[in-house]
Design an enzyme around this catalytic site. Structure first.
Site, PDB file in Angstrom:
ATOM      1  N   HIS A 155       0.611  -1.312   0.140  1.00  0.00           N
ATOM      2  CA  HIS A 155      -0.072  -0.020  -0.070  1.00  0.00           C
ATOM      3  C   HIS A 155       0.921   1.159   0.033  1.00  0.00           C
ATOM      4  O   HIS A 155       0.559   2.367   0.423  1.00  0.00           O
ATOM      5  CB  HIS A 155      -0.867   0.026   1.179  1.00  0.00           C
ATOM      6  CG  HIS A 155      -1.695  -1.157   1.499  1.00  0.00           C
ATOM      7  ND1 HIS A 155      -2.717  -1.423   0.845  1.00  0.00           N
ATOM      8  CD2 HIS A 155      -1.257  -2.254   2.199  1.00  0.00           C
ATOM      9  CE1 HIS A 155      -3.539  -2.771   1.134  1.00  0.00           C
ATOM     10  NE2 HIS A 155      -2.410  -3.512   2.087  1.00  0.00           N
ATOM     11  N   SER A 276      14.350  21.895 -16.462  1.00  0.00           N
ATOM     12  CA  SER A 276      13.023  22.554 -16.802  1.00  0.00           C
ATOM     13  C   SER A 276      13.516  23.809 -17.494  1.00  0.00           C
ATOM     14  O   SER A 276      14.425  24.324 -17.351  1.00  0.00           O
ATOM     15  CB  SER A 276      12.322  22.728 -15.500  1.00  0.00           C
ATOM     16  OG  SER A 276      11.462  24.216 -15.599  1.00  0.00           O
ATOM     17  N   LYS A 282      15.604  22.170 -11.113  1.00  0.00           N
ATOM     18  CA  LYS A 282      14.589  20.822 -11.437  1.00  0.00           C
ATOM     19  C   LYS A 282      15.757  19.750 -12.389  1.00  0.00           C
ATOM     20  O   LYS A 282      16.383  20.231 -12.996  1.00  0.00           O
ATOM     21  CB  LYS A 282      13.295  21.082 -12.511  1.00  0.00           C
ATOM     22  CG  LYS A 282      12.312  21.669 -11.713  1.00  0.00           C
ATOM     23  CD  LYS A 282      11.859  20.597 -10.825  1.00  0.00           C
ATOM     24  CE  LYS A 282      10.807  19.606 -11.170  1.00  0.00           C
ATOM     25  NZ  LYS A 282       9.688  19.728 -11.913  1.00  0.00           N
ATOM     26  N   GLU A 289       9.238   8.567 -17.406  1.00  0.00           N
ATOM     27  CA  GLU A 289       7.694   8.933 -17.498  1.00  0.00           C
ATOM     28  C   GLU A 289       7.350   8.670 -18.793  1.00  0.00           C
ATOM     29  O   GLU A 289       6.063   8.311 -19.175  1.00  0.00           O
ATOM     30  CB  GLU A 289       7.592  10.457 -17.256  1.00  0.00           C
ATOM     31  CG  GLU A 289       7.824  10.956 -15.816  1.00  0.00           C
ATOM     32  CD  GLU A 289       8.171  12.322 -15.592  1.00  0.00           C
ATOM     33  OE1 GLU A 289       7.011  13.012 -16.040  1.00  0.00           O
ATOM     34  OE2 GLU A 289       8.709  12.886 -15.036  1.00  0.00           O
TER      35      GLU A 289
END
Ligand code: ARG
Length: 460
Positions: A155, A276, A282, A289
């Site tokens: 979980h 970024s 970043k 992804e």
């Protein structure tokens, strides 16, 4: 004039021709198409259907066409309807008499069925190698981390201690099954439909086994209607590809979590992350992804293929031309993702200390504390309750089970003794999980060797 000029009084409308054409995508099967035609021609000659001279010219012509496509001197004609028509008309241009004999006893229906099977068979080999490369990286990384303690989760809550090796090896198992699944698909793909003709074989005395043998196929298809219209193997292949993507996607999700500041279990190499355009701080895990994102389209192709097939009457229908782009795209995505993902894993930095920190917080040794009592005679359910109370006490006093004083332990159960600290030390918890399949370093080392051997066996 088109190939079926006899029956038609005018050429196909230009737009209809473009609509019908599949050469822009089935051209990638040119090698398989030529390979299949060579096998067919050899068999025609052996059976006395064409003569030696015709065979010689056909083989020379096809070899030249293959070489010229390979070296870029022969370009695909975008006006050809498909790769089969293109190769045949190119051959006929070069050898007008013999070229026209090649298609004897054959239809494009069994021809395309054969080509796609050969193509799938060839590509399975390549995907298997890519999976092996990934497994190799995983097993070597795992070997270096059999003692690297991290929390195991359920979980997404810290649950019990495992090692980084154990986590990596879970994925190695999945990718090993992916190889096995591909081997399984290969068995059903590597069967020859040539000789099934358009739908009902032919009146020529074909030797179908000879064609299968020449092509290294294990058997022939025994029902001609099935032979030309079966795409099960293509769907199975797409499904195997989708599962690979699902495994990569789950792994990607973890990489994304692990390189966040909230976890910081790993850092990706600068070459495998992006910045970024506005936020100077970043470092984004775009590769992971994108792999996760691409899994969606591969999954879609499985459903696209199943849907395309589900209402088709026997035998061949032109709908089936739609199998290729979906299958090719599924394959392209997997072949794009696997190597980049492998290198991303290979180059990442593992922060053992952060994993250890996370393992130290979260009471992941609570089960071991309960087991300590149980092994001293307390029924497990009572031990479970006592440990739960101890955890609550630790949370209240901002302590851990390791730092909770012995007198507090004793106030909950006088069975507790000094040796509880050894029993709940994370290293002990790990070492004691020595059941086969568990994370104990000794068991893991054996398991890594087992996987390395198994993966090697597929390539012997
Ligand atoms: N391009 C077709 C395909 O991919 C080849 C078979 C065409 N057969 C036919 N009878 N129209 O399915």
């Amino acid at each position: 004039m088109v190939l079926w000029a006899g029956r038609f009084s005018k050429d196909v409308d230009e737009d209809v021709n473009a609509f019908n054409s599949s050469i822009s995508f089935d051209c990638r099967m040119y090698q398989q198409d030529i390979q299949g035609s060579m096998a067919h021609a050899k068999m025609l000659c052996q059976q006395g259907i064409i003569d030696e001279q015709a065979l010689k010219e056909i083989l020379t012509g096809l070899t030249d066409i293959l070489n010229e496509i390979n070296d870029g001197t022969l370009l695909f004609d975008p006006n050809a309807e498909d790769i089969h028509m293109f190769v045949e008309s190119e051959l006929t241009k070069r050898y007008p008499v013999s070229g026209k004999k090649l298609h004897t006893g054959r239809s494009r229906n069994d021809q395309v069925a054969l080509d796609l099977r050969l193509y799938v068979r060839d590509e399975i080999k390549e995907v298997k190698v890519l999976l092996k490369n990934l497994i190799d990286v995983l097993t070597s990384l795992a070997s270096a981390h059999t003692e690297t303690i991290m929390p195991g989760y359920t979980h997404l809550q810290r649950a019990q201690p495992i090692t980084f090796a154990h986590h990596l090896m879970a994925y190695a198992e999945m990718f090993l099954r992916d190889i096995d699944r591909l081997c399984d698909v290969e068995k059903r793909a590597n069967v020859s439909p040539l000789g099934c003709g358009a739908l009902a074989t032919t009146t020529y005395p074909l030797d179908r086994f000879m064609v299968a043998d020449t092509l290294g196929m294990s058997d022939i298809m025994y029902n001609s209607l099935d032979g030309v219209s079966d795409r099960d193997y293509a769907i199975e292949f797409a499904n195997a590809l989708a599962l690979i993507m699902v495994h990569l996607s789950r792994f990607s999700e973890e990489i994304i979590l692990w390189c966040s500041w909230e976890f910081k279990f790993i850092d990706l190499d600068d070459a495998y992350a992006t910045g970024s355009s506005i936020m100077p701080q970043k470092k984004n895990p775009d590769i992971a992804e994108l792999v996760r994102g691409k899994s969606a389209r591969v999954i879609n192709h499985v459903s696209g293929l199943l849907t395309m097939m589900k209402g088709l009457p026997l035998a061949y229908n032109k709908d089936m031309q739609e199998d290729k782009e979906q299958l090719f795209d599924a394959l392209d995505q997997v072949k794009l993702c696997l190597p980049v993902f492998t290198d991303m894993i290979k180059t990442m930095t593992v922060h053992k200390d952060k994993m250890r920190d996370a393992a130290a917080r979260g009471f992941i040794n609570a089960t071991d504390c309960a087991d300590y009592l149980t092994k001293k005679g307390v029924p497990f359910r009572d031990a479970y309750k006592i440990t739960g109370q101890l955890v609550a006490k630790c949370i209240e006093d901002q302590l851990t089970l390791e730092t909770l004083p012995l007198d507090v332990y004793k106030s909950y159960s006088d069975i507790f003794d000094e040796d509880v600290y050894t029993a709940i030390a994370l290293e002990t918890c790990l070492k004691n999980r020595a059941v086969i399949g568990g994370p104990s370093p000794a068991v893991e080392k054996d398991n890594i060797m087992r996987i390395q051997k198994k993966v090697g066996d597929y390539f012997d």
